[in-house]
Design a protein around this motif. Sequence first.
Motif, PDB file in Angstrom:
ATOM      1  N   ALA A 232      25.222  37.185  45.560  1.00 13.40           N
ATOM      2  CA  ALA A 232      26.675  37.118  45.455  1.00 13.40           C
ATOM      3  C   ALA A 232      27.138  38.033  44.325  1.00 13.40           C
ATOM      4  O   ALA A 232      26.438  38.184  43.318  1.00 13.40           O
ATOM      5  N   ALA A 233      28.296  38.631  44.495  1.00  8.51           N
ATOM      6  CA  ALA A 233      28.859  39.457  43.419  1.00  8.51           C
ATOM      7  C   ALA A 233      30.105  38.756  42.887  1.00  8.51           C
ATOM      8  O   ALA A 233      30.832  38.105  43.641  1.00  8.51           O
ATOM      9  N   TYR A 234      30.314  38.880  41.597  1.00  8.62           N
ATOM     10  CA  TYR A 234      31.411  38.166  40.925  1.00  8.62           C
ATOM     11  C   TYR A 234      32.629  39.080  40.810  1.00  8.62           C
ATOM     12  O   TYR A 234      32.587  40.112  40.136  1.00  8.62           O
ATOM     13  N   GLY A 235      33.701  38.707  41.507  1.00  2.00           N
ATOM     14  CA  GLY A 235      34.951  39.473  41.442  1.00  2.00           C
ATOM     15  C   GLY A 235      34.927  40.796  42.187  1.00  2.00           C
ATOM     16  O   GLY A 235      35.783  41.648  41.971  1.00  2.00           O
ATOM     17  N   THR A 236      33.963  41.001  43.056  1.00  2.00           N
ATOM     18  CA  THR A 236      33.824  42.253  43.803  1.00  2.00           C
ATOM     19  C   THR A 236      32.959  41.989  45.036  1.00  2.00           C
ATOM     20  O   THR A 236      32.327  40.937  45.129  1.00  2.00           O
ATOM     21  N   ASP A 237      32.932  42.957  45.967  1.00  5.19           N
ATOM     22  CA  ASP A 237      32.023  42.789  47.112  1.00  5.19           C
ATOM     23  C   ASP A 237      30.866  43.783  47.022  1.00  5.19           C
ATOM     24  O   ASP A 237      30.121  43.980  47.962  1.00  5.19           O
ATOM     25  N   GLU A 238      30.778  44.454  45.850  1.00  2.00           N
ATOM     26  CA  GLU A 238      29.730  45.465  45.705  1.00  2.00           C
ATOM     27  C   GLU A 238      28.696  45.027  44.673  1.00  2.00           C
ATOM     28  O   GLU A 238      29.040  44.462  43.623  1.00  2.00           O
ATOM     29  N   PHE A 239      27.423  45.311  44.965  1.00  2.00           N
ATOM     30  CA  PHE A 239      26.359  44.973  44.019  1.00  2.00           C
ATOM     31  C   PHE A 239      26.447  45.943  42.840  1.00  2.00           C
ATOM     32  O   PHE A 239      26.442  47.155  43.037  1.00  2.00           O
ATOM     33  N   PRO A 240      26.526  45.424  41.592  1.00  2.00           N
ATOM     34  CA  PRO A 240      26.610  46.329  40.447  1.00  2.00           C
ATOM     35  C   PRO A 240      25.239  46.893  40.072  1.00  2.00           C
ATOM     36  O   PRO A 240      24.206  46.319  40.420  1.00  2.00           O
ATOM     37  N   ALA A 241      25.262  48.030  39.347  1.00  2.00           N
ATOM     38  CA  ALA A 241      23.996  48.700  38.992  1.00  2.00           C
ATOM     39  C   ALA A 241      23.761  48.657  37.488  1.00  2.00           C
ATOM     40  O   ALA A 241      23.429  49.670  36.866  1.00  2.00           O
ATOM     41  N   PHE A 242      23.971  47.505  36.900  1.00  2.00           N
ATOM     42  CA  PHE A 242      23.698  47.257  35.487  1.00  2.00           C
ATOM     43  C   PHE A 242      24.626  48.060  34.583  1.00  2.00           C
ATOM     44  O   PHE A 242      25.608  47.508  34.114  1.00  2.00           O
ATOM     45  N   PHE A 243      24.344  49.327  34.306  1.00  2.00           N
ATOM     46  CA  PHE A 243      25.187  50.117  33.411  1.00  2.00           C
ATOM     47  C   PHE A 243      26.497  50.536  34.066  1.00  2.00           C
ATOM     48  O   PHE A 243      27.427  50.940  33.383  1.00  2.00           O
ATOM     49  N   THR A 244      26.538  50.485  35.368  1.00  2.00           N
ATOM     50  CA  THR A 244      27.753  50.867  36.090  1.00  2.00           C
ATOM     51  C   THR A 244      28.170  49.729  37.015  1.00  2.00           C
ATOM     52  O   THR A 244      27.340  48.915  37.433  1.00  2.00           O
TER      53      THR A 244
ATOM     54  N   LEU B  39      25.375  41.721  28.540  1.00  2.00           N
ATOM     55  CA  LEU B  39      24.699  40.432  28.330  1.00  2.00           C
ATOM     56  C   LEU B  39      25.687  39.363  27.879  1.00  2.00           C
ATOM     57  O   LEU B  39      25.672  38.226  28.364  1.00  2.00           O
ATOM     58  N   LYS B  40      26.557  39.742  26.943  1.00  2.04           N
ATOM     59  CA  LYS B  40      27.548  38.793  26.432  1.00  2.04           C
ATOM     60  C   LYS B  40      28.476  38.354  27.555  1.00  2.04           C
ATOM     61  O   LYS B  40      28.826  37.178  27.664  1.00  2.04           O
ATOM     62  N   ASN B  41      28.877  39.317  28.374  1.00  2.00           N
ATOM     63  CA  ASN B  41      29.767  38.992  29.494  1.00  2.00           C
ATOM     64  C   ASN B  41      29.063  38.058  30.494  1.00  2.00           C
ATOM     65  O   ASN B  41      29.647  37.094  30.986  1.00  2.00           O
ATOM     66  N   ASN B  42      27.794  38.333  30.758  1.00  2.00           N
ATOM     67  CA  ASN B  42      27.045  37.463  31.678  1.00  2.00           C
ATOM     68  C   ASN B  42      26.930  36.047  31.104  1.00  2.00           C
ATOM     69  O   ASN B  42      27.003  35.057  31.843  1.00  2.00           O
ATOM     70  N   ALA B  43      26.725  35.972  29.770  1.00  7.32           N
ATOM     71  CA  ALA B  43      26.598  34.657  29.127  1.00  7.32           C
ATOM     72  C   ALA B  43      27.903  33.873  29.260  1.00  7.32           C
ATOM     73  O   ALA B  43      27.897  32.662  29.514  1.00  7.32           O
ATOM     74  N   LEU B  44      29.012  34.588  29.144  1.00 10.00           N
ATOM     75  CA  LEU B  44      30.325  33.950  29.279  1.00 10.00           C
ATOM     76  C   LEU B  44      30.505  33.402  30.701  1.00 10.00           C
ATOM     77  O   LEU B  44      30.822  32.217  30.897  1.00 10.00           O
ATOM     78  N   VAL B  45      30.277  34.257  31.685  1.00 13.93           N
ATOM     79  CA  VAL B  45      30.465  33.838  33.082  1.00 13.93           C
ATOM     80  C   VAL B  45      29.458  32.741  33.453  1.00 13.93           C
ATOM     81  O   VAL B  45      29.822  31.720  34.054  1.00 13.93           O
ATOM     82  N   GLY B  46      28.200  32.921  33.045  1.00 16.92           N
ATOM     83  CA  GLY B  46      27.156  31.950  33.393  1.00 16.92           C
ATOM     84  C   GLY B  46      27.428  30.579  32.795  1.00 16.92           C
ATOM     85  O   GLY B  46      27.206  29.551  33.450  1.00 16.92           O
ATOM     86  N   SER B  47      27.923  30.552  31.553  1.00 14.19           N
ATOM     87  CA  SER B  47      28.208  29.265  30.911  1.00 14.19           C
ATOM     88  C   SER B  47      29.332  28.543  31.636  1.00 14.19           C
ATOM     89  O   SER B  47      29.282  27.334  31.841  1.00 14.19           O
ATOM     90  N   LYS B  48      30.355  29.309  32.026  1.00 16.44           N
ATOM     91  CA  LYS B  48      31.481  28.683  32.740  1.00 16.44           C
ATOM     92  C   LYS B  48      31.013  28.122  34.072  1.00 16.44           C
ATOM     93  O   LYS B  48      31.432  27.030  34.485  1.00 16.44           O
ATOM     94  N   ILE B  49      30.141  28.851  34.745  1.00 18.81           N
ATOM     95  CA  ILE B  49      29.598  28.364  36.023  1.00 18.81           C
ATOM     96  C   ILE B  49      28.791  27.082  35.785  1.00 18.81           C
ATOM     97  O   ILE B  49      28.917  26.097  36.517  1.00 18.81           O
ATOM     98  N   ALA B  50      27.973  27.086  34.708  1.00 18.14           N
ATOM     99  CA  ALA B  50      27.140  25.908  34.410  1.00 18.14           C
ATOM    100  C   ALA B  50      28.006  24.689  34.107  1.00 18.14           C
ATOM    101  O   ALA B  50      27.683  23.562  34.522  1.00 18.14           O
ATOM    102  N   VAL B  51      29.108  24.905  33.386  1.00 20.22           N
ATOM    103  CA  VAL B  51      30.004  23.791  33.063  1.00 20.22           C
ATOM    104  C   VAL B  51      30.641  23.238  34.344  1.00 20.22           C
ATOM    105  O   VAL B  51      30.693  22.020  34.558  1.00 20.22           O
ATOM    106  N   CYS B  52      31.090  24.135  35.229  1.00 16.22           N
ATOM    107  CA  CYS B  52      31.690  23.681  36.500  1.00 16.22           C
ATOM    108  C   CYS B  52      30.655  22.933  37.342  1.00 16.22           C
ATOM    109  O   CYS B  52      30.981  21.935  38.001  1.00 16.22           O
ATOM    110  N   LEU B  53      29.425  23.414  37.312  1.00 18.43           N
ATOM    111  CA  LEU B  53      28.365  22.765  38.084  1.00 18.43           C
ATOM    112  C   LEU B  53      28.109  21.346  37.562  1.00 18.43           C
ATOM    113  O   LEU B  53      27.964  20.392  38.345  1.00 18.43           O
ATOM    114  N   ALA B  54      28.071  21.200  36.241  1.00 16.05           N
ATOM    115  CA  ALA B  54      27.865  19.866  35.652  1.00 16.05           C
ATOM    116  C   ALA B  54      29.005  18.932  36.056  1.00 16.05           C
ATOM    117  O   ALA B  54      28.786  17.753  36.355  1.00 16.05           O
ATOM    118  N   GLN B  55      30.238  19.464  36.112  1.00 14.27           N
ATOM    119  CA  GLN B  55      31.400  18.630  36.521  1.00 14.27           C
ATOM    120  C   GLN B  55      31.284  18.223  37.972  1.00 14.27           C
ATOM    121  O   GLN B  55      31.556  17.079  38.334  1.00 14.27           O
TER     122      GLN B  55
END
Length: 328
Positions: A202-214, A309-325
């Motif tokens: 799954a891609a977050y906010g897009t339908d395209e697979f990102p390529a890490f630096f881009t 990495l920081k951005n992934n941590a932000l998105v991942g934490s929010k997902i984890a919190v929603c999952l716990a709820q």
Amino acid sequence: MASTALSRLSNLRGHLQPSNSNYIGLVKLSPEVSDAISHGKAVVALESTIICHGMPYPQNLETAMEIEAIVRNNGAVPATIAILDGVPCVGLTLEDLERLAKLGSQVQKTARRDIAHIVAKRRNGATTVSATMFLASVVGISVFVTGGIGGVHRHGEQTMDISSDLTELGKTPVAVISAGAKSILDIPRTLEYLETQGVCVAAYGTDEFPAFFTEKSGCKVSSCIDSPEEGARLIDANVKLNLGTGLLIAVPIPKEQSASGSIIESAIQKALKEAREKNITGSAETPFVLTRVNELTGGASLASNIALLKNNALVGSKIAVCLAQLRE
Ligand code: PSU
Ligand code: MN
């Protein structure tokens, strides 16, 4: 439900170290992570190869600490995973992080195939995505944040160099939040291989697979997620269906950080050529290429790496919190 999680944990604990409540089998949990899992709180697993082989000291330590802080500030408990003196640990102390960060590449890169060996020899191991997923699933963590996953290497059709991250995603029910796969890899074949393994990408906010630096790789994904709630529902469905497979949730690098993509791409080409000339293959290839790309870009790739990495941590934490709820 918290009580279900609690009984699941105590059942799992019955096996090997009944006298010590912070072990599940051979795996040691920090008191904080153990408490969070028992009470159904949001937990985010983090890997350690990135600390020992992905970044130089002291940026590796600073980043590891910042990522843990981002996870906490967003309401989840960080669980960095590594093998220390032969003990697989889920949840590290600051002293543990410092030790790993300073030892750097002296700590063996540990993929799934290496776990038993490192434990038996009582060594330190920096866990890759495959080993981190495996250990996270042993203790019941469903969300794991990293930078990039391994994949099918360029010319992989000849070398058979396909990261065990991909087969792990095919058999371990953990959601991996990453910025996609680096273009040091063959991205179309990586996605083909994941499809064969039955992994939902799954891609977050897009339908395209990102390529890490881009932000873009030119490859479409089959599932789009537009919010942390949608991410949590996808993970919950994957678990409830008992598919047994992992999920790959790809978050594009923030726009402001992806500007240097073409500079990085030419550095990647050069680093890959050097790796071939020096005959650097197998598990040594990824760390070699990552280090060279950072040197060749004068640190620009490291800055992008830390930002995503920081951005992934932000998105991942929010997902984890929603999952716990969702599971309450
Ligand atoms: N890709 C990155 N950064 C990394 C890695 C991959 O952009 O740090 C690390 C991860 O730990 C990943 C591992 O699991 O490299 C994959 O190594 P290999 O290609 O040898 O499977
Ligand atoms: Mn490999």
